[in-house]
Design a protein around this motif. Structure first.
Motif, PDB file in Angstrom:
ATOM      1  N   LEU A 199      10.937 -13.998   3.068  1.00 39.03           N
ATOM      2  CA  LEU A 199      11.276 -12.704   3.641  1.00 39.03           C
ATOM      3  C   LEU A 199      12.414 -12.846   4.652  1.00 39.03           C
ATOM      4  O   LEU A 199      12.501 -13.851   5.364  1.00 39.03           O
ATOM      5  CB  LEU A 199      10.068 -12.099   4.355  1.00 39.03           C
ATOM      6  N   PRO A 200      13.281 -11.835   4.742  1.00 41.11           N
ATOM      7  CA  PRO A 200      14.298 -11.847   5.803  1.00 41.11           C
ATOM      8  C   PRO A 200      13.625 -11.878   7.182  1.00 41.11           C
ATOM      9  O   PRO A 200      12.547 -11.307   7.370  1.00 41.11           O
ATOM     10  CB  PRO A 200      15.041 -10.517   5.596  1.00 41.11           C
ATOM     11  N   ASP A 201      14.263 -12.532   8.128  1.00 45.08           N
ATOM     12  CA  ASP A 201      13.699 -12.617   9.479  1.00 45.08           C
ATOM     13  C   ASP A 201      13.397 -11.237  10.046  1.00 45.08           C
ATOM     14  O   ASP A 201      12.369 -11.040  10.713  1.00 45.08           O
ATOM     15  CB  ASP A 201      14.665 -13.347  10.412  1.00 45.08           C
ATOM     16  N   GLU A 275      -0.206   0.075   7.503  1.00 46.67           N
ATOM     17  CA  GLU A 275       0.214  -0.236   6.135  1.00 46.67           C
ATOM     18  C   GLU A 275       1.317   0.698   5.619  1.00 46.67           C
ATOM     19  O   GLU A 275       2.305   0.215   5.024  1.00 46.67           O
ATOM     20  CB  GLU A 275      -0.992  -0.201   5.197  1.00 46.67           C
ATOM     21  N   PRO A 276       1.229   2.038   5.821  1.00 43.29           N
ATOM     22  CA  PRO A 276       2.310   2.908   5.319  1.00 43.29           C
ATOM     23  C   PRO A 276       3.675   2.578   5.905  1.00 43.29           C
ATOM     24  O   PRO A 276       4.698   2.691   5.219  1.00 43.29           O
ATOM     25  CB  PRO A 276       1.852   4.316   5.723  1.00 43.29           C
ATOM     26  N   GLU A 277       3.708   2.163   7.166  1.00 41.37           N
ATOM     27  CA  GLU A 277       4.989   1.819   7.783  1.00 41.37           C
ATOM     28  C   GLU A 277       5.593   0.570   7.139  1.00 41.37           C
ATOM     29  O   GLU A 277       6.818   0.490   6.936  1.00 41.37           O
ATOM     30  CB  GLU A 277       4.805   1.601   9.284  1.00 41.37           C
ATOM     31  N   VAL A 278       4.750  -0.394   6.796  1.00 42.10           N
ATOM     32  CA  VAL A 278       5.257  -1.603   6.146  1.00 42.10           C
ATOM     33  C   VAL A 278       5.767  -1.274   4.746  1.00 42.10           C
ATOM     34  O   VAL A 278       6.813  -1.783   4.311  1.00 42.10           O
ATOM     35  CB  VAL A 278       4.182  -2.703   6.094  1.00 42.10           C
ATOM     36  N   ALA A 298       9.277  -8.613  -2.779  1.00 39.34           N
ATOM     37  CA  ALA A 298       8.536  -9.666  -2.075  1.00 39.34           C
ATOM     38  C   ALA A 298       7.653  -9.065  -0.987  1.00 39.34           C
ATOM     39  O   ALA A 298       6.491  -9.456  -0.825  1.00 39.34           O
ATOM     40  CB  ALA A 298       9.511 -10.679  -1.470  1.00 39.34           C
ATOM     41  N   LEU A 299       8.201  -8.094  -0.238  1.00 38.16           N
ATOM     42  CA  LEU A 299       7.412  -7.474   0.820  1.00 38.16           C
ATOM     43  C   LEU A 299       6.232  -6.703   0.235  1.00 38.16           C
ATOM     44  O   LEU A 299       5.122  -6.746   0.771  1.00 38.16           O
ATOM     45  CB  LEU A 299       8.298  -6.558   1.667  1.00 38.16           C
ATOM     46  N   GLN A 300       6.448  -6.006  -0.878  1.00 39.15           N
ATOM     47  CA  GLN A 300       5.339  -5.293  -1.512  1.00 39.15           C
ATOM     48  C   GLN A 300       4.250  -6.264  -1.968  1.00 39.15           C
ATOM     49  O   GLN A 300       3.052  -5.977  -1.838  1.00 39.15           O
ATOM     50  CB  GLN A 300       5.859  -4.482  -2.693  1.00 39.15           C
ATOM     51  N   SER A 301       4.658  -7.419  -2.486  1.00 39.01           N
ATOM     52  CA  SER A 301       3.689  -8.441  -2.864  1.00 39.01           C
ATOM     53  C   SER A 301       2.894  -8.915  -1.648  1.00 39.01           C
ATOM     54  O   SER A 301       1.664  -9.068  -1.716  1.00 39.01           O
ATOM     55  CB  SER A 301       4.413  -9.633  -3.514  1.00 39.01           C
ATOM     56  N   CYS A 302       3.590  -9.137  -0.538  1.00 47.88           N
ATOM     57  CA  CYS A 302       2.915  -9.605   0.674  1.00 47.88           C
ATOM     58  C   CYS A 302       1.889  -8.588   1.165  1.00 47.88           C
ATOM     59  O   CYS A 302       0.767  -8.948   1.544  1.00 47.88           O
ATOM     60  CB  CYS A 302       3.934  -9.895   1.772  1.00 47.88           C
TER      61      CYS A 302
END
Length: 360
Positions: A199-201, A275-278, A298-302
């Motif tokens: 993930l990006p920093d 969770e909605p914000e992420v 990738a973020l959705q997977s996380c």
């Protein structure tokens, strides 16, 4: 399900998933425990499957390549073995052996290949896991993993000192210590190779991402405390949120159980709130570029796998034989644990590392 342990919101809002590799994972885990001498053969045969260690990990990391999932599963099994050594070394006052083990683990993070054949099976097993994990995302992620694991080792050593002196940490001190001994940021780091993308920093350090991650990990650590409280009271443990509440805030056992249950439930609510914000952050990453699409996926997977912590941890604790203290002959000594000491070394003075705190 005993009411004190039941969480209807987890049962209704967090469907359970298992990685399709799970049946093979169970078989491989038994073989790995034997190969690395982390459990005696009779205990592997009698208890390995019923401890459900592979079930736990197969529910966390959906989408991981099979070889990565196997490495994570072995790390998880290793972690339980390390935790059991910590307990028995503290009970028997095996300070020199314990400190030597900690030193070996610190060194392994820097050069795992050099420790693959270490005399102590826990060091050699850790080296094997680390080397396999380091093969997936490259030096930058590997360096972060090592930076996050060094404080975990130091925190276990801090707990060792508390056990030897009978020191029960305050509630606030315990919560901070538990975030290290449960290895919060290690399990979160492993979401990235599962997603096959670092993930990006800016995403990894985003307040919403960190809040969601912390909620999943605090839930897991404190639900473990809730379920393991009978086992740890029987073994004169001093590290449990319930024990800290009883010792420092004057709660009865029943009140402490209710308070830990409340805090665990709050973690679920905290996650659902953020969770909605992420997920919105994942949408914002889609900028028309290939890199943006990959980062978003990738973020959705996380986030999906963060969700899976709740159901996986919840059901693991009700299926694993690790917490069935009422069925043991000796409530202070789990039947799946060997009480034998680790490898014998000449006595020498080893300086204990200081407890490290901050997280990246």
């Amino acid at each position: 399900m005993p009411p004190a342990l039941a969480l209807p919101v987890v049962e209704s809002e967090f469907p359970r998933h298992l990685h399709p590799y799970w049946p093979k994972l169970q078989e491989k885990s038994r073989a790995w425990l034997l190969e690395k001498r982390l459990m005696p053969p009779d205990k592997v045969a009698a208890y390995a499957d019923s401890l459900c260690y592979t079930d736990l990990v197969a529910g966390y990391y959906i989408g991981a390549p099979d070889e990565l999932l196997a490495a994570i599963a072995d790390l998880s099994s290793w972690f339980f073995g390390w935790d059991d050594r910590h307990d028995r070394d503290a009970v028997h006052g095996r300070t020199t052996g314990w400190r030597r083990l900690c030193a070996g683990l610190h060194e392994t993070l820097q050069d795992p290949r050099a420790h693959l054949h270490h005399e102590d099976p826990l060091v050699a097993g850790f080296a094997d896991c680390v080397l396999r994990l380091y093969a997936h995302l490259g030096p930058r992620w590997n360096g972060r993993f090592a930076r996050h694991f060094h404080p975990v080792i130091d925190a276990y050593d801090h707990e060792f000192g508390n056990r030897r002196t009978g020191t029960v940490p305050s509630v606030e001190a315990y919560i901070e210590l538990r975030r290290l001994t449960f290895a919060h940021w290690i399990w979160i780091d492993l979401l990235e190779p599962t997603a096959r993308q670092e993930l990006p920093d800016a995403v990894r350090k985003h307040p919403a991402y960190r809040a969601a991650a912390l909620a999943t990990q605090d839930f897991s650590a404190w639900y473990n405390d809730l379920c393991s409280l009978p086992k740890e009271l029987a073994g004169d443990e001093v590290h449990n949120l319930g024990i800290s509440l009883i010792h420092h805030e004057g709660l009865s056992l029943q009140q402490a159980v209710a308070e830990v249950h409340r805090r665990v439930s709050d973690c679920v609510r905290d996650f659902l709130a953020v969770e909605p914000e992420v997920l919105s952050l994942a949408d914002e990453l889609i900028d028309g570029s290939a890199a943006g699409r990959k980062a978003s996926a990738a973020l959705q997977s996380c986030v999906f796998n963060m969700r899976n912590w709740f159901s996986s941890v919840y059901w693991f604790h009700h299926e694993s034989g690790r917490y069935r203290v009422e069925s043991w002959d000796d409530r202070s000594l789990p039947p799946y644990v060997s009480d034998a000491p680790g490898p014998e070394f000449p006595e020498c003075e080893l300086a204990g590392p200081e407890l490290a705190g901050g997280q990246e």
